[in-house]
Write a protein that holds these residues in place. Structure first.
Motif, mmCIF file in Angstrom:
data_model
loop_
_atom_site.group_PDB
_atom_site.id
_atom_site.type_symbol
_atom_site.label_atom_id
_atom_site.label_comp_id
_atom_site.label_asym_id
_atom_site.label_seq_id
_atom_site.Cartn_x
_atom_site.Cartn_y
_atom_site.Cartn_z
ATOM 1 N N ILE A 1 0.836 -1.202 0.000
ATOM 2 C CA ILE A 1 0.000 0.000 0.000
ATOM 3 C C ILE A 1 0.870 1.251 0.000
ATOM 4 N N PHE A 2 1.899 1.262 0.831
ATOM 5 C CA PHE A 2 2.797 2.418 0.889
ATOM 6 C C PHE A 2 3.447 2.657 -0.472
ATOM 7 N N ALA A 3 3.958 1.596 -1.103
ATOM 8 C CA ALA A 3 4.612 1.738 -2.405
ATOM 9 C C ALA A 3 3.620 2.179 -3.476
ATOM 10 N N GLU A 4 2.417 1.662 -3.426
ATOM 11 C CA GLU A 4 1.384 2.040 -4.401
ATOM 12 C C GLU A 4 1.066 3.530 -4.311
ATOM 13 N N ILE A 5 0.901 4.019 -3.094
ATOM 14 C CA ILE A 5 0.616 5.447 -2.907
ATOM 15 C C ILE A 5 1.815 6.282 -3.342
ATOM 16 N N ALA A 6 3.015 5.850 -2.970
ATOM 17 C CA ALA A 6 4.220 6.607 -3.296
ATOM 18 C C ALA A 6 4.465 6.668 -4.798
ATOM 19 N N MET A 7 4.165 5.605 -5.516
ATOM 20 C CA MET A 7 4.412 5.600 -6.965
ATOM 21 C C MET A 7 3.327 6.327 -7.738
ATOM 22 N N MET A 8 2.074 6.123 -7.358
ATOM 23 C CA MET A 8 0.979 6.718 -8.135
ATOM 24 C C MET A 8 0.616 8.105 -7.652
ATOM 25 N N LEU A 9 1.020 8.456 -6.435
ATOM 26 C CA LEU A 9 0.715 9.761 -5.845
ATOM 27 C C LEU A 9 -0.782 10.047 -5.795
ATOM 28 N N VAL A 10 -1.545 8.994 -5.514
ATOM 29 C CA VAL A 10 -2.988 9.129 -5.311
ATOM 30 C C VAL A 10 -3.350 8.340 -4.058
ATOM 31 N N TRP A 11 -4.472 8.703 -3.466
ATOM 32 C CA TRP A 11 -4.935 8.010 -2.281
ATOM 33 C C TRP A 11 -6.409 7.722 -2.423
ATOM 34 N N SER A 12 -6.801 6.542 -1.988
ATOM 35 C CA SER A 12 -8.193 6.126 -1.968
ATOM 36 C C SER A 12 -8.492 5.640 -0.558
ATOM 37 N N PRO A 13 -9.735 5.750 -0.124
ATOM 38 C CA PRO A 13 -10.079 5.184 1.186
ATOM 39 C C PRO A 13 -9.737 3.697 1.303
ATOM 40 N N LEU A 14 -9.749 2.975 0.188
ATOM 41 C CA LEU A 14 -9.372 1.563 0.237
ATOM 42 C C LEU A 14 -7.918 1.377 0.650
ATOM 43 N N HIS A 15 -7.075 2.344 0.299
ATOM 44 C CA HIS A 15 -5.692 2.272 0.771
ATOM 45 C C HIS A 15 -5.662 2.245 2.300
ATOM 46 N N GLY A 16 -6.467 3.081 2.907
ATOM 47 C CA GLY A 16 -6.540 3.111 4.366
ATOM 48 C C GLY A 16 -7.044 1.806 4.945
ATOM 49 N N VAL A 17 -8.055 1.239 4.316
ATOM 50 C CA VAL A 17 -8.623 -0.036 4.793
ATOM 51 C C VAL A 17 -7.574 -1.144 4.732
ATOM 52 N N PHE A 18 -6.889 -1.256 3.599
ATOM 53 C CA PHE A 18 -5.944 -2.353 3.440
ATOM 54 C C PHE A 18 -4.670 -2.131 4.248
ATOM 55 N N PHE A 19 -4.233 -0.879 4.403
ATOM 56 C CA PHE A 19 -3.089 -0.611 5.274
ATOM 57 C C PHE A 19 -3.446 -0.978 6.717
ATOM 58 N N ALA A 20 -4.649 -0.578 7.134
ATOM 59 C CA ALA A 20 -5.090 -0.887 8.504
ATOM 60 C C ALA A 20 -5.214 -2.389 8.723
ATOM 61 N N SER A 21 -5.674 -3.130 7.720
ATOM 62 C CA SER A 21 -5.789 -4.586 7.889
ATOM 63 C C SER A 21 -4.410 -5.222 7.999
ATOM 64 N N GLY A 22 -3.441 -4.710 7.244
ATOM 65 C CA GLY A 22 -2.075 -5.210 7.379
ATOM 66 C C GLY A 22 -1.485 -4.864 8.734
ATOM 67 N N LEU A 23 -1.726 -3.636 9.190
ATOM 68 C CA LEU A 23 -1.231 -3.210 10.498
ATOM 69 C C LEU A 23 -1.843 -4.048 11.617
ATOM 70 N N ALA A 24 -3.131 -4.295 11.544
ATOM 71 C CA ALA A 24 -3.798 -5.115 12.560
ATOM 72 C C ALA A 24 -3.224 -6.526 12.568
ATOM 73 N N GLN A 25 -2.950 -7.063 11.389
ATOM 74 C CA GLN A 25 -2.368 -8.405 11.290
ATOM 75 C C GLN A 25 -0.982 -8.427 11.942
ATOM 76 N N VAL A 26 -0.203 -7.380 11.733
ATOM 77 C CA VAL A 26 1.121 -7.295 12.356
ATOM 78 C C VAL A 26 0.999 -7.228 13.874
ATOM 79 N N VAL A 27 0.128 -6.358 14.369
ATOM 80 C CA VAL A 27 -0.019 -6.179 15.813
ATOM 81 C C VAL A 27 -0.468 -7.476 16.483
ATOM 82 N N VAL A 28 -1.471 -8.132 15.933
ATOM 83 C CA VAL A 28 -1.958 -9.372 16.539
ATOM 84 C C VAL A 28 -0.913 -10.479 16.424
#
Length: 141
Positions: A96-123
């Protein structure tokens, strides 16, 4: 991960890995077979890609593949399952980070999928034993 206290952690790791795997596969198929699923082609300007083929394949193989490996480890009750879940979550977040950095666009789905990855890491880290027991215990110096 053993004992009843880890059952909830294992359940969440399974749910998050399935969610991340399915979303990666849907995204990969959409990018490859449906030419970006309605994503404007100009979003690829300035990236190394001139079509959605390679991003879709990378999404399916790298992001989906690490999630599949985490699920395999979880379902096989391998000791490395929490670590594989952490790795899969980090891959999701990096994607997600690389996608945003390369395309220079943001969608709410980026937030959802970043958060799901973060939650997976934390748990996953909690399942590895990072939770102090008892939570507010103090060390004497």
């Amino acid at each position: 991960m053993r004992g009843s206290g880890h059952r909830l952690l294992r359940f969440f790791l399974n749910v998050s890995a399935w969610f991340n795997l399915l979303s990666a596969m849907v995204g990969a198929v959409g990018l490859v077979a449906f030419e970006g699923m309605g994503i404007p082609a100009q979003w690829l300007n300035g990236t190394p890609f001139d079509s959605f083929l390679w991003p879709g394949l990378l999404l399916g193989v790298v992001v989906g593949g690490t999630q599949a490996l985490a699920l395999f480890a979880l379902h096989g009750h391998f000791r490395l399952a929490p670590g594989m879940s952490v790795a899969a979550g980090l891959v999701m977040m990096t994607w997600i980070f690389a996608e945003i950095a390369m395309m220079l666009v943001w969608s709410p789905l980026h937030g959802v999928f970043f958060a799901s990855g973060l939650a997976q890491v934390v748990v996953g880290v909690l399942a590895l034993g990072a939770w102090p027991s008892p939570l507010l215990a103090r060390d004497r110096l």
